[in-house]
Design a protein around this motif. Structure first.
Motif, PDB file in Angstrom:
ATOM      1  N   GLY A   1     -36.605 -52.552   8.098  1.00 52.02           N
ATOM      2  CA  GLY A   1     -37.565 -52.434   9.193  1.00 52.02           C
ATOM      3  C   GLY A   1     -36.850 -52.310  10.527  1.00 52.02           C
ATOM      4  N   ASP A   2     -35.834 -53.156  10.733  1.00 53.38           N
ATOM      5  CA  ASP A   2     -35.043 -53.072  11.962  1.00 53.38           C
ATOM      6  C   ASP A   2     -34.344 -51.714  12.058  1.00 53.38           C
ATOM      7  N   ALA A   3     -33.803 -51.248  10.933  1.00 53.39           N
ATOM      8  CA  ALA A   3     -33.096 -49.965  10.924  1.00 53.39           C
ATOM      9  C   ALA A   3     -34.024 -48.834  11.330  1.00 53.39           C
ATOM     10  N   GLY A   4     -35.231 -48.829  10.759  1.00 50.73           N
ATOM     11  CA  GLY A   4     -36.177 -47.769  11.072  1.00 50.73           C
ATOM     12  C   GLY A   4     -36.598 -47.765  12.523  1.00 50.73           C
ATOM     13  N   ARG A   5     -36.847 -48.955  13.061  1.00 48.70           N
ATOM     14  CA  ARG A   5     -37.263 -49.038  14.469  1.00 48.70           C
ATOM     15  C   ARG A   5     -36.138 -48.601  15.405  1.00 48.70           C
ATOM     16  N   ARG A   6     -34.912 -48.915  15.044  1.00 49.28           N
ATOM     17  CA  ARG A   6     -33.798 -48.607  15.930  1.00 49.28           C
ATOM     18  C   ARG A   6     -33.413 -47.139  15.885  1.00 49.28           C
ATOM     19  N   PHE A   7     -33.452 -46.531  14.674  1.00 47.91           N
ATOM     20  CA  PHE A   7     -32.945 -45.171  14.521  1.00 47.91           C
ATOM     21  C   PHE A   7     -34.041 -44.150  14.220  1.00 47.91           C
ATOM     22  N   GLY A   8     -35.285 -44.599  14.107  1.00 44.35           N
ATOM     23  CA  GLY A   8     -36.401 -43.678  13.989  1.00 44.35           C
ATOM     24  C   GLY A   8     -36.413 -42.844  12.727  1.00 44.35           C
ATOM     25  N   ARG A   9     -36.052 -43.438  11.596  1.00 44.74           N
ATOM     26  CA  ARG A   9     -36.095 -42.686  10.341  1.00 44.74           C
ATOM     27  C   ARG A   9     -36.470 -43.640   9.213  1.00 44.74           C
ATOM     28  N   ASP A  10     -36.928 -43.058   8.092  1.00 42.76           N
ATOM     29  CA  ASP A  10     -37.331 -43.892   6.958  1.00 42.76           C
ATOM     30  C   ASP A  10     -36.735 -43.408   5.633  1.00 42.76           C
ATOM     31  N   ASP A  11     -35.705 -42.572   5.709  1.00 43.49           N
ATOM     32  CA  ASP A  11     -35.094 -42.029   4.498  1.00 43.49           C
ATOM     33  C   ASP A  11     -33.754 -42.706   4.202  1.00 43.49           C
ATOM     34  N   TRP A  12     -33.738 -44.022   4.235  1.00 42.93           N
ATOM     35  CA  TRP A  12     -32.496 -44.772   4.180  1.00 42.93           C
ATOM     36  C   TRP A  12     -31.886 -44.843   2.782  1.00 42.93           C
ATOM     37  N   VAL A  13     -30.572 -44.736   2.732  1.00 42.07           N
ATOM     38  CA  VAL A  13     -29.792 -45.208   1.595  1.00 42.07           C
ATOM     39  C   VAL A  13     -29.357 -46.622   1.981  1.00 42.07           C
ATOM     40  N   ASP A  14     -29.952 -47.619   1.352  1.00 44.17           N
ATOM     41  CA  ASP A  14     -29.711 -48.994   1.766  1.00 44.17           C
ATOM     42  C   ASP A  14     -28.531 -49.580   0.992  1.00 44.17           C
ATOM     43  N   LEU A  15     -27.396 -49.687   1.670  1.00 37.46           N
ATOM     44  CA  LEU A  15     -26.193 -50.293   1.097  1.00 37.46           C
ATOM     45  C   LEU A  15     -25.868 -51.607   1.805  1.00 37.46           C
ATOM     46  N   SER A  16     -26.847 -52.180   2.474  1.00 39.51           N
ATOM     47  CA  SER A  16     -26.593 -53.334   3.337  1.00 39.51           C
ATOM     48  C   SER A  16     -26.622 -54.663   2.593  1.00 39.51           C
ATOM     49  N   THR A  17     -26.963 -54.654   1.312  1.00 35.31           N
ATOM     50  CA  THR A  17     -26.938 -55.877   0.512  1.00 35.31           C
ATOM     51  C   THR A  17     -26.010 -55.667  -0.681  1.00 35.31           C
ATOM     52  N   GLY A  18     -25.735 -56.752  -1.397  1.00 38.87           N
ATOM     53  CA  GLY A  18     -24.970 -56.642  -2.633  1.00 38.87           C
ATOM     54  C   GLY A  18     -25.860 -56.801  -3.846  1.00 38.87           C
ATOM     55  N   ILE A  19     -27.091 -56.339  -3.735  1.00 45.57           N
ATOM     56  CA  ILE A  19     -28.079 -56.507  -4.807  1.00 45.57           C
ATOM     57  C   ILE A  19     -28.005 -55.325  -5.770  1.00 45.57           C
ATOM     58  N   ASN A  20     -28.057 -55.604  -7.059  1.00 46.68           N
ATOM     59  CA  ASN A  20     -28.062 -54.557  -8.079  1.00 46.68           C
ATOM     60  C   ASN A  20     -29.176 -53.547  -7.765  1.00 46.68           C
ATOM     61  N   PRO A  21     -28.837 -52.271  -7.549  1.00 47.57           N
ATOM     62  CA  PRO A  21     -29.886 -51.294  -7.222  1.00 47.57           C
ATOM     63  C   PRO A  21     -30.775 -50.938  -8.415  1.00 47.57           C
ATOM     64  N   HIS A  22     -30.364 -51.340  -9.619  1.00 48.24           N
ATOM     65  CA  HIS A  22     -31.158 -51.074 -10.826  1.00 48.24           C
ATOM     66  C   HIS A  22     -31.668 -52.413 -11.354  1.00 48.24           C
ATOM     67  N   TRP A  23     -32.783 -52.843 -10.779  1.00 49.15           N
ATOM     68  CA  TRP A  23     -33.279 -54.191 -11.031  1.00 49.15           C
ATOM     69  C   TRP A  23     -33.879 -54.325 -12.426  1.00 49.15           C
ATOM     70  N   TYR A  24     -33.993 -55.583 -12.854  1.00 54.42           N
ATOM     71  CA  TYR A  24     -34.591 -55.873 -14.154  1.00 54.42           C
ATOM     72  C   TYR A  24     -36.054 -55.455 -14.141  1.00 54.42           C
ATOM     73  N   PRO A  25     -36.509 -54.722 -15.170  1.00 49.74           N
ATOM     74  CA  PRO A  25     -37.914 -54.275 -15.205  1.00 49.74           C
ATOM     75  C   PRO A  25     -38.847 -55.444 -15.484  1.00 49.74           C
ATOM     76  N   ALA A  26     -39.574 -55.859 -14.491  1.00 49.54           N
ATOM     77  CA  ALA A  26     -40.421 -57.038 -14.617  1.00 49.54           C
ATOM     78  C   ALA A  26     -41.514 -56.820 -15.662  1.00 49.54           C
ATOM     79  N   PRO A  27     -41.714 -57.772 -16.554  1.00 46.95           N
ATOM     80  CA  PRO A  27     -42.783 -57.644 -17.552  1.00 46.95           C
ATOM     81  C   PRO A  27     -44.162 -57.855 -16.927  1.00 46.95           C
ATOM     82  N   ALA A  28     -45.179 -57.476 -17.652  1.00 48.58           N
ATOM     83  CA  ALA A  28     -46.549 -57.717 -17.194  1.00 48.58           C
ATOM     84  C   ALA A  28     -46.801 -59.213 -17.076  1.00 48.58           C
ATOM     85  N   LEU A  29     -47.572 -59.601 -16.088  1.00 48.83           N
ATOM     86  CA  LEU A  29     -47.856 -61.009 -15.852  1.00 48.83           C
ATOM     87  C   LEU A  29     -49.109 -61.450 -16.604  1.00 48.83           C
TER      88      LEU A  29
END
Length: 326
Positions: free
Chosen positions: A9-37
């Motif tokens: 959100g901060d990135a978009g407001r500062r640079f005026g774009r929404d097509d980000w490649v987000d490398l700002s965290t160390g989170i696995n980009p291929h997350w576990y597929p959550a099961p139905a609740l």
């Protein structure tokens, strides 16, 4: 509040774009597929499911674990469980540790990894991220256990934040957390890519976990989070595939940086390097829609997480190439 990655959100407001490649965290980009609740997951009060703690103990190799609303909840609560103490926090590392120990009457010292051994003599509590965030530095498990014994002999604690430890389980001391004075923090958010469910675990001796549970109060982990995490912790096939994929991606990222003349360190989930032109590189990347983590002050450098797909890898490759040609 302190600044963290993932702030698109901060990135978009500062640079005026929404097509980000987000490398700002160390989170696995291929997350576990959550099961139905279950149909009542949003209705019932989230009483603690013993199966979740049991599954966490099996996955992490611990005797006892307390589920918490992300390791952040434990980071904020642990300083409240001790009388004023001499606290050494390894530096640079995840800034929330030092921030919260300093808020509760403790005498705080931030110490480089290389000087931690010497700092042991004047510490009641030592806090180490292992692997470290953001640098990826590690302390061998036997050394950590020796430090823990020294601290425990005078009623002290060794707090080891292993939030990024799931891709290198051989470095973990979670299996020893029943010993007095050892507190280990683990996270569902990083390896499983499930940061949004806000779930982590604390391993320690039973008496300390009971005090921490009392401090945190009831219903700390939502019912949906418990249901999703239970499936993730039990899914050994997904875990094996993800460890292999992350190891390959982490090596690819380090190689890509090396081709751009950058010597980095890190884990399978991120790379970091000290960068004398950190602000300029951060700006260069942001102008190309790549959001990286800028570290200033003592840990002056850049941290990159993993691109999620081939298009993102190519955008990063192009941006790095343009940086080398500037």
């Amino acid at each position: 509040m302190l600044e963290h990655g993932g702030n698109l959100g901060d990135a978009g407001r500062r640079f005026g774009r929404d097509d980000w490649v987000d490398l700002s965290t160390g989170i696995n980009p291929h997350w576990y597929p959550a099961p139905a609740l279950p149909g009542n997951a949003w209705h019932r009060l989230p009483e603690a499911d013993p199966a979740l703690a049991k599954a966490a103990c099996a996955f992490y190799g611990a005797a006892l674990m307390l589920p918490v609303a992300g390791t952040q909840a434990a980071i904020q609560a642990l300083p409240r469980l001790r009388a004023p103490s001499r606290v050494t926090v390894a530096a640079p590392s995840y800034a929330e540790h030092a921030h919260h120990w300093a808020k509760h009457g403790h005498t705080l010292t931030q110490t480089p990894f290389a000087d931690l051994e010497a700092a042991l003599a004047c510490s009641d509590v030592m806090v180490v991220c292992n692997p470290n965030n953001p640098t990826g530095a590690t302390v061998p498990a036997p050394q950590l256990l020796a430090w823990a014994d020294t601290l425990a002999a005078r009623g002290g604690w060794l707090v080891v934040d292993e939030a990024f430890g799931d891709t290198a389980p051989q470095q973990s001391i979670t299996a020893h957390a029943e010993r007095p004075g050892i507190i280990v923090l683990r996270s569902i958010g990083k390896f499983f890519g499930l940061a949004g469910i806000r779930l982590g675990f604390v391993a320690a001796e039973q008496s300390l976990l009971m005090r921490l549970a009392d401090e945190l109060g009831p219903w700390t982990v939502s019912g949906p989070a418990q249901h999703i995490a239970l499936a993730a912790l039990r899914d050994q096939a997904w875990q094996r595939q993800s460890r292999a994929a992350l190891a390959a991606s982490g090596a690819r990222l380090q190689t890509l940086l090396g081709e751009a003349g950058i010597s980095s360190s890190g884990t399978a989930l991120f790379q970091w390097w000290p960068e004398p032109q950190a602000e300029a590189l951060w700006q260069h990347m942001a102008e190309r829609g790549i959001w990286v983590r800028l570290f200033q002050h003592a840990a002056r450098g850049i941290r990159l997480g993993l691109p999620a797909d081939e298009a993102a890898w190519q955008r990063l490759h192009t941006a790095l190439h343009q940086w080398t040609l500037r």
